[in-house]
Design a protein around this motif. Sequence first.
Motif, PDB file in Angstrom:
ATOM      1  N   TRP A 100      33.865  81.414  76.341  1.00  0.00           N
ATOM      2  CA  TRP A 100      34.958  80.784  76.527  1.00  0.00           C
ATOM      3  C   TRP A 100      34.826  80.373  78.055  1.00  0.00           C
ATOM      4  CZ3 TRP A 100      38.674  78.057  77.354  1.00  0.00           C
ATOM      5  CH2 TRP A 100      39.715  77.875  77.637  1.00  0.00           C
ATOM      6  N   PRO A 101      34.067  81.029  79.494  1.00  0.00           N
ATOM      7  CA  PRO A 101      34.104  80.615  80.400  1.00  0.00           C
ATOM      8  C   PRO A 101      33.440  79.085  81.127  1.00  0.00           C
ATOM      9  CG  PRO A 101      33.533  82.871  80.799  1.00  0.00           C
ATOM     10  CD  PRO A 101      33.677  83.099  79.545  1.00  0.00           C
ATOM     11  N   THR A 102      32.699  79.031  79.573  1.00  0.00           N
ATOM     12  CA  THR A 102      31.670  78.278  80.373  1.00  0.00           C
ATOM     13  C   THR A 102      32.879  76.766  79.439  1.00  0.00           C
ATOM     14  OG1 THR A 102      29.417  79.079  79.600  1.00  0.00           O
ATOM     15  CG2 THR A 102      29.298  77.099  79.244  1.00  0.00           C
ATOM     16  N   VAL A 103      33.653  77.153  78.768  1.00  0.00           N
ATOM     17  CA  VAL A 103      34.496  76.198  77.870  1.00  0.00           C
ATOM     18  C   VAL A 103      35.096  76.513  78.888  1.00  0.00           C
ATOM     19  CG1 VAL A 103      35.528  75.903  76.036  1.00  0.00           C
ATOM     20  CG2 VAL A 103      33.472  76.618  75.551  1.00  0.00           C
ATOM     21  N   LYS A 104      35.924  76.863  79.236  1.00  0.00           N
ATOM     22  CA  LYS A 104      37.095  76.742  80.974  1.00  0.00           C
ATOM     23  C   LYS A 104      36.363  75.352  81.170  1.00  0.00           C
ATOM     24  CE  LYS A 104      39.674  78.990  83.125  1.00  0.00           C
ATOM     25  NZ  LYS A 104      40.192  80.731  84.295  1.00  0.00           N
ATOM     26  N   GLN A 105      35.229  75.863  81.794  1.00  0.00           N
ATOM     27  CA  GLN A 105      34.934  75.461  82.993  1.00  0.00           C
ATOM     28  C   GLN A 105      34.451  73.419  82.668  1.00  0.00           C
ATOM     29  OE1 GLN A 105      31.094  76.817  85.184  1.00  0.00           O
ATOM     30  NE2 GLN A 105      29.753  73.848  84.841  1.00  0.00           N
ATOM     31  N   GLU A 106      34.218  73.256  81.436  1.00  0.00           N
ATOM     32  CA  GLU A 106      34.388  71.927  80.687  1.00  0.00           C
ATOM     33  C   GLU A 106      35.281  71.226  80.554  1.00  0.00           C
ATOM     34  OE1 GLU A 106      31.344  69.443  79.088  1.00  0.00           O
ATOM     35  OE2 GLU A 106      30.478  71.445  80.970  1.00  0.00           O
ATOM     36  N   ILE A 107      36.887  72.151  79.823  1.00  0.00           N
ATOM     37  CA  ILE A 107      37.924  71.161  80.080  1.00  0.00           C
ATOM     38  C   ILE A 107      38.537  71.462  81.555  1.00  0.00           C
ATOM     39  CG2 ILE A 107      40.488  72.086  79.433  1.00  0.00           C
ATOM     40  CD1 ILE A 107      39.360  74.019  77.857  1.00  0.00           C
ATOM     41  N   GLU A 108      38.203  72.029  82.682  1.00  0.00           N
ATOM     42  CA  GLU A 108      38.698  70.895  84.010  1.00  0.00           C
ATOM     43  C   GLU A 108      37.337  69.658  84.353  1.00  0.00           C
ATOM     44  OE1 GLU A 108      37.976  74.915  85.929  1.00  0.00           O
ATOM     45  OE2 GLU A 108      40.076  76.112  84.789  1.00  0.00           O
ATOM     46  N   GLN A 109      36.194  70.586  84.514  1.00  0.00           N
ATOM     47  CA  GLN A 109      35.291  68.684  84.086  1.00  0.00           C
ATOM     48  C   GLN A 109      35.649  67.824  84.293  1.00  0.00           C
ATOM     49  OE1 GLN A 109      31.126  70.578  84.091  1.00  0.00           O
ATOM     50  NE2 GLN A 109      30.774  68.335  85.225  1.00  0.00           N
ATOM     51  N   SER A 132      36.052  86.861  67.299  1.00  0.00           N
ATOM     52  CA  SER A 132      35.768  85.992  66.981  1.00  0.00           C
ATOM     53  C   SER A 132      35.795  84.330  67.780  1.00  0.00           C
ATOM     54  CB  SER A 132      37.560  85.020  65.890  1.00  0.00           C
ATOM     55  OG  SER A 132      37.240  83.681  65.684  1.00  0.00           O
ATOM     56  N   VAL A 133      34.950  83.298  68.221  1.00  0.00           N
ATOM     57  CA  VAL A 133      35.090  82.511  68.889  1.00  0.00           C
ATOM     58  C   VAL A 133      35.841  82.185  68.919  1.00  0.00           C
ATOM     59  CG1 VAL A 133      33.230  80.876  70.448  1.00  0.00           C
ATOM     60  CG2 VAL A 133      32.245  82.945  69.478  1.00  0.00           C
ATOM     61  N   ALA A 134      36.477  81.603  67.681  1.00  0.00           N
ATOM     62  CA  ALA A 134      37.738  80.637  67.261  1.00  0.00           C
ATOM     63  C   ALA A 134      39.027  81.177  67.747  1.00  0.00           C
ATOM     64  CB  ALA A 134      37.810  80.487  66.393  1.00  0.00           C
ATOM     65  N   GLU A 135      38.943  82.353  68.260  1.00  0.00           N
ATOM     66  CA  GLU A 135      40.268  83.065  68.384  1.00  0.00           C
ATOM     67  C   GLU A 135      40.572  83.160  70.128  1.00  0.00           C
ATOM     68  OE1 GLU A 135      44.067  86.062  67.807  1.00  0.00           O
ATOM     69  OE2 GLU A 135      41.740  86.761  66.652  1.00  0.00           O
ATOM     70  N   GLN A 136      39.240  83.217  71.053  1.00  0.00           N
ATOM     71  CA  GLN A 136      39.258  83.220  72.194  1.00  0.00           C
ATOM     72  C   GLN A 136      39.297  81.987  72.575  1.00  0.00           C
ATOM     73  OE1 GLN A 136      35.172  84.926  73.194  1.00  0.00           O
ATOM     74  NE2 GLN A 136      36.188  85.274  75.728  1.00  0.00           N
ATOM     75  N   VAL A 137      38.947  81.157  72.018  1.00  0.00           N
ATOM     76  CA  VAL A 137      38.918  79.689  72.307  1.00  0.00           C
ATOM     77  C   VAL A 137      40.827  79.096  72.095  1.00  0.00           C
ATOM     78  CG1 VAL A 137      38.713  77.864  72.422  1.00  0.00           C
ATOM     79  CG2 VAL A 137      36.686  78.987  72.152  1.00  0.00           C
ATOM     80  N   PHE A 138      41.073  79.237  71.433  1.00  0.00           N
ATOM     81  CA  PHE A 138      42.289  79.166  70.802  1.00  0.00           C
ATOM     82  C   PHE A 138      43.684  79.640  72.043  1.00  0.00           C
ATOM     83  CE2 PHE A 138      42.541  80.624  66.310  1.00  0.00           C
ATOM     84  CZ  PHE A 138      44.050  81.968  66.519  1.00  0.00           C
TER      85      PHE A 138
END
Length: 295
Positions: A100-109, A132-138
């Motif tokens: 998630w921290p990496t995904v969050k960074q990509e969303i913002e960048q 569940s990575v999916a649930e963590q993300v959504f």
Amino acid sequence: MTIIGTANSITFNNLLCLTDFSAASEAVVPFARALAGQYGSKVFALNVVLPDPYVCMAPECTDSVNDGLEQAAKTKMERIESLLTNLPHQTTVERGADVWPTVKQEIEQHDIDLILLGTHGRSGIRKLVLGSVAEQVFRSANVPVLTIGPNDRNHHFGGQFKCVLLATDFRSETSTSLAYAISLARENHARLVLLHIVQRARTNTPDAGLSNIEAKRQLEKMLPADSDCPQPVELIVENGDPAIDIVEIAKRCRSDLIVLGIHKIEHVRIATHFERTTAHEVVCYAPCPVLTVSS
């Protein structure tokens, strides 16, 4: 992403496609291609290289093993890049302690409008152990997430939805998810189905005490006068368990997309490993992609 009310259309300018190079995540790529073609989007493909848990037992090997994992991921990402040929795209492999921290960074960048990911459909004890990575993300993302589960019957998405099913429990998240459902139905000239499952055994839900007739009136009130749907909207109210019945009704309606309004959970890890949420169960067993939208 642009969306203002139900009378306006959505646009997805930047798509983030998460991959772990499994068959489940590779099924997402055709959807990303189709949506990018429809909306003129740029696709960002991301893989997060997580530490090997066994390496922690031998710290002296950590660097060499992680270097090997990263190089292997970059090699596998070349295939994803080949699948995105002729589309504006960017591929990235990043090391991280968690996804998630990496995904969050990509969303913002990259000003991401929509996240796409595949899920292995972990439920029950498998979810307890593996999470569940999916649930963590959504549950964490402030942008919609399109999840494709193992039971999706149509991996060869042609770029058009024929039936969009919005499942609602009349919570505050509904207005945002409804706007997406209406816009997607309108743009795809699709049927729109509004669904509510009355949970008789529950007393702490927004529909507590509602009869089926009253619940149907609530669905009617939800639909704005300016929705301009291409086909008559179908309203369905049934009694039962949402986690089970949303999936069954999606099959019955031959839905191409399920839309769910969800609320964020403060302690995502706790929810991911221990809480049996309706959204997670629907994502695991849905016969079609699921778009989760948080308000």
